[in-house]
Design a protein around this motif. Structure first.
Motif, PDB file in Angstrom:
ATOM      1  N   GLU B  26     -23.659 -51.168  16.684  1.00 39.47           N
ATOM      2  CA  GLU B  26     -22.252 -51.073  17.034  1.00 39.47           C
ATOM      3  C   GLU B  26     -21.436 -52.151  16.328  1.00 39.47           C
ATOM      4  O   GLU B  26     -20.234 -52.051  16.196  1.00 39.47           O
ATOM      5  N   ARG B  27     -22.124 -53.189  15.828  1.00 38.18           N
ATOM      6  CA  ARG B  27     -21.400 -54.259  15.160  1.00 38.18           C
ATOM      7  C   ARG B  27     -20.652 -53.736  13.926  1.00 38.18           C
ATOM      8  O   ARG B  27     -19.686 -54.325  13.501  1.00 38.18           O
ATOM      9  N   ARG B  41     -10.261 -54.188  17.050  1.00 38.76           N
ATOM     10  CA  ARG B  41     -10.951 -55.006  18.040  1.00 38.76           C
ATOM     11  C   ARG B  41     -10.839 -56.471  17.635  1.00 38.76           C
ATOM     12  O   ARG B  41     -11.069 -56.818  16.478  1.00 38.76           O
ATOM     13  N   ARG B  42     -10.478 -57.277  18.587  1.00 40.67           N
ATOM     14  CA  ARG B  42     -10.311 -58.699  18.303  1.00 40.67           C
ATOM     15  C   ARG B  42     -11.678 -59.358  18.238  1.00 40.67           C
ATOM     16  O   ARG B  42     -12.456 -59.266  19.185  1.00 40.67           O
ATOM     17  N   MET B  43     -11.978 -60.027  17.144  1.00 36.99           N
ATOM     18  CA  MET B  43     -13.309 -60.633  16.984  1.00 36.99           C
ATOM     19  C   MET B  43     -13.312 -62.145  17.201  1.00 36.99           C
ATOM     20  O   MET B  43     -14.368 -62.738  17.309  1.00 36.99           O
ATOM     21  N   LEU B  45     -12.937 -65.609  19.216  1.00 34.77           N
ATOM     22  CA  LEU B  45     -13.216 -65.972  20.610  1.00 34.77           C
ATOM     23  C   LEU B  45     -12.197 -66.996  21.091  1.00 34.77           C
ATOM     24  O   LEU B  45     -11.815 -67.896  20.349  1.00 34.77           O
ATOM     25  N   ILE B  46     -11.796 -66.860  22.347  1.00 38.61           N
ATOM     26  CA  ILE B  46     -10.926 -67.891  22.923  1.00 38.61           C
ATOM     27  C   ILE B  46     -11.702 -68.747  23.919  1.00 38.61           C
ATOM     28  O   ILE B  46     -11.191 -69.747  24.387  1.00 38.61           O
ATOM     29  N   PHE B  47     -12.932 -68.339  24.233  1.00 40.12           N
ATOM     30  CA  PHE B  47     -13.746 -69.206  25.105  1.00 40.12           C
ATOM     31  C   PHE B  47     -15.141 -69.366  24.521  1.00 40.12           C
ATOM     32  O   PHE B  47     -15.806 -68.379  24.196  1.00 40.12           O
ATOM     33  N   MET B  48     -15.579 -70.601  24.432  1.00 42.10           N
ATOM     34  CA  MET B  48     -16.950 -70.910  24.017  1.00 42.10           C
ATOM     35  C   MET B  48     -17.469 -72.068  24.845  1.00 42.10           C
ATOM     36  O   MET B  48     -16.712 -72.964  25.224  1.00 42.10           O
ATOM     37  N   ARG B  49     -18.743 -72.044  25.121  1.00 40.48           N
ATOM     38  CA  ARG B  49     -19.396 -73.164  25.833  1.00 40.48           C
ATOM     39  C   ARG B  49     -20.674 -73.536  25.100  1.00 40.48           C
ATOM     40  O   ARG B  49     -21.436 -72.658  24.693  1.00 40.48           O
ATOM     41  N   ASN B  50     -20.885 -74.811  24.944  1.00 39.21           N
ATOM     42  CA  ASN B  50     -22.091 -75.313  24.295  1.00 39.21           C
ATOM     43  C   ASN B  50     -22.710 -76.361  25.212  1.00 39.21           C
ATOM     44  O   ASN B  50     -22.062 -77.354  25.543  1.00 39.21           O
ATOM     45  N   LYS B  51     -23.936 -76.103  25.614  1.00 31.33           N
ATOM     46  CA  LYS B  51     -24.651 -77.066  26.458  1.00 31.33           C
ATOM     47  C   LYS B  51     -25.843 -77.592  25.669  1.00 31.33           C
ATOM     48  O   LYS B  51     -26.553 -76.804  25.039  1.00 31.33           O
ATOM     49  N   ASP B  71     -16.970 -77.159  26.409  1.00 34.77           N
ATOM     50  CA  ASP B  71     -16.425 -75.808  26.270  1.00 34.77           C
ATOM     51  C   ASP B  71     -14.930 -75.897  26.034  1.00 34.77           C
ATOM     52  O   ASP B  71     -14.382 -76.986  25.823  1.00 34.77           O
ATOM     53  N   THR B  72     -14.281 -74.749  26.063  1.00 34.50           N
ATOM     54  CA  THR B  72     -12.850 -74.689  25.767  1.00 34.50           C
ATOM     55  C   THR B  72     -12.053 -75.664  26.639  1.00 34.50           C
ATOM     56  O   THR B  72     -11.076 -76.243  26.186  1.00 34.50           O
TER      57      THR B  72
END
Lengths: 183, 204
Positions: B26-27, B41-43, B45-51, B71-72
């Motif tokens: 589907e990509r 389609r909007r590709m 990102l407005i939110f990201m989290r990195n732990k 994160d954001t």
């Protein structure tokens, strides 16, 4: 220890870096990365990636925004410990239908995806679920700032929490029953 | 928008030549206008989290665990020292660099509550009781528990490396020995389920 870091550390000592912890060594490291992609107004897709010294795996999960239900999920095991581990991929489907708004959703994911499948898949999925409110808040803040470029992101975030009781009560910074302010 | 679509089309065509299996994904449709809507389609990102969590062996034999969430909205760091061999948390400190709510700064002193707690059965409930809930900080509780988990994985990693050596049968025996040594692993995942080939001949 190879010659390179010793040379490197000595060079730093000459520069006066005295508190360098040369005896230290990382023995385990894990990174968990989550991205939230809004496919449309009603669907949020999380991409979750776990990479550590032992495991590497990834999931993609579609969450239905109105009720927080997991609609679709797929995953891939890249590095694992036993030949049986890849069978856990099929147990990801047990998460379909679980709502991230249910009180006990974490226990359900741990039981259905973790205990029956793989604990590390469950960890990624739980982290994705924990990001639901933050992702929605990020979208709200972005909209607010698009309408009013001078708006404070903190104020916009606070306003979103006040308008969403489901996001309240998780901690002392988001008390339950916080109503929108009149101003 | 037209230019964007052309750009995507070029990339897709190139991908199809080199990776025909992408055609089934589907990509392939990302960036192409959604049928009937005229909207792409909007590709982004407005939110990201990195732990990230790291375990270091200290010169005194203890372990230092460094945990970080970015994160954001938030940036939180926790550093905990675990004393060996009892895995007791003997120090805990934190830093909040960014947060959506100013009240979050008050969460840091809560970390002192975990000093004296040991990694072992019940640690999850204990830490949740001390740091979680409506009067606590969810991220701090998660940070401490993920640090505890990293300590366990620090001890597990060498054993897993050892299990990778040898024939399939030898590796199976090593995993079975691991299960016998730690029966709590039984039924903890599909690999150690009752019907797993790794449990054959084991009565746990």
């Amino acid at each position: 220890m190879s010659a390179f870091p010793i040379f490197h550390l000595c060079a730093l000592c000459e520069l006066g870096v005295e508190d360098l912890r040369i005896e230290f060594m990382i023995t385990f490291s894990r990174t968990l990365l989550v991205g939230g992609e809004f496919l449309d107004e009603k669907t949020l897709r999380f991409h979750g990636i776990l990479e550590d010294n032992i495991y590497a795996m990834e999931i993609h999960v579609d969450v239905e925004i109105p009720d927080g239900k997991i609609g679709k999920i797929r995953g891939e095991m890249k590095r694992y410990t036993t030949p049986v581990c890849p069978q856990a991929v099929s147990f990801l489907q047990k998460a379909v239908g679980i709502s991230l708004r249910e009180d006990n959703w974490i226990s359900k994911v741990n039981r259905e995806v973790g205990q029956r499948g793989c604990q590390h898949f469950a960890e990624i999925l739980i982290e994705c679920g924990r990001c639901l409110d933050s992702a929605l808040m990020a979208r709200a803040v972005e909209k607010t700032q698009a309408e009013n470029p001078g708006a404070s992101p903190q104020e916009a975030a606070r306003a979103w929490v006040q308008q969403h009781p489901e996001a309240q009560g998780a901690c002392f910074a988001r008390p339950r029953g916080e109503a929108p302010r009149a101003d | 928008m037209i230019c964007d679509d052309l750009l995507f089309s070029c990339e897709i065509s190139s991908s199809l030549i080199h990776y025909p299996q992408l055609f089934l994904s589907e990509r392939i449709f990302t960036g192409i206008p959604i049928k009937g809507t005229g909207q792409a389609r909007r590709m982004t990102l407005i939110f990201m989290r990195n732990k990230n969590v790291e375990v270091e062996s200290l010169a005194d034999g203890n372990l230092s665990v460094s945990w970080r969430l970015a994160d954001t909205f938030a940036e939180i760091e926790i550093r905990i020292t675990f004393r060996l061999p009892d895995l007791e948390m003997i120090s805990a400190e934190g830093r909040i660099g960014r947060s959506p709510h100013p009240e979050c700064a008050q969460a840091l002193p809560l970390l002192q509550k975990v000093v004296g707690v040991r990694v072992g059965p019940g640690v999850r409930k204990i830490v949740q009781g001390l740091l979680g809930g409506e009067k606590g900080c969810r991220e701090c509780a998660e940070g401490v528990l993920e640090s505890c988990n990293a300590v366990i994985l620090h001890f597990t990693a060498p054993q897993i490396r050892e299990n990778e050596k040898g024939t399939e049968e030898e590796r199976k025996k090593k995993f079975q020995a691991m299960l016998k040594f730690n029966p709590r692993l039984a039924r903890s995942c599909v690999a150690f389920a009752d019907d797993s080939p790794l449990r054959e001949g084991l009565n746990l």
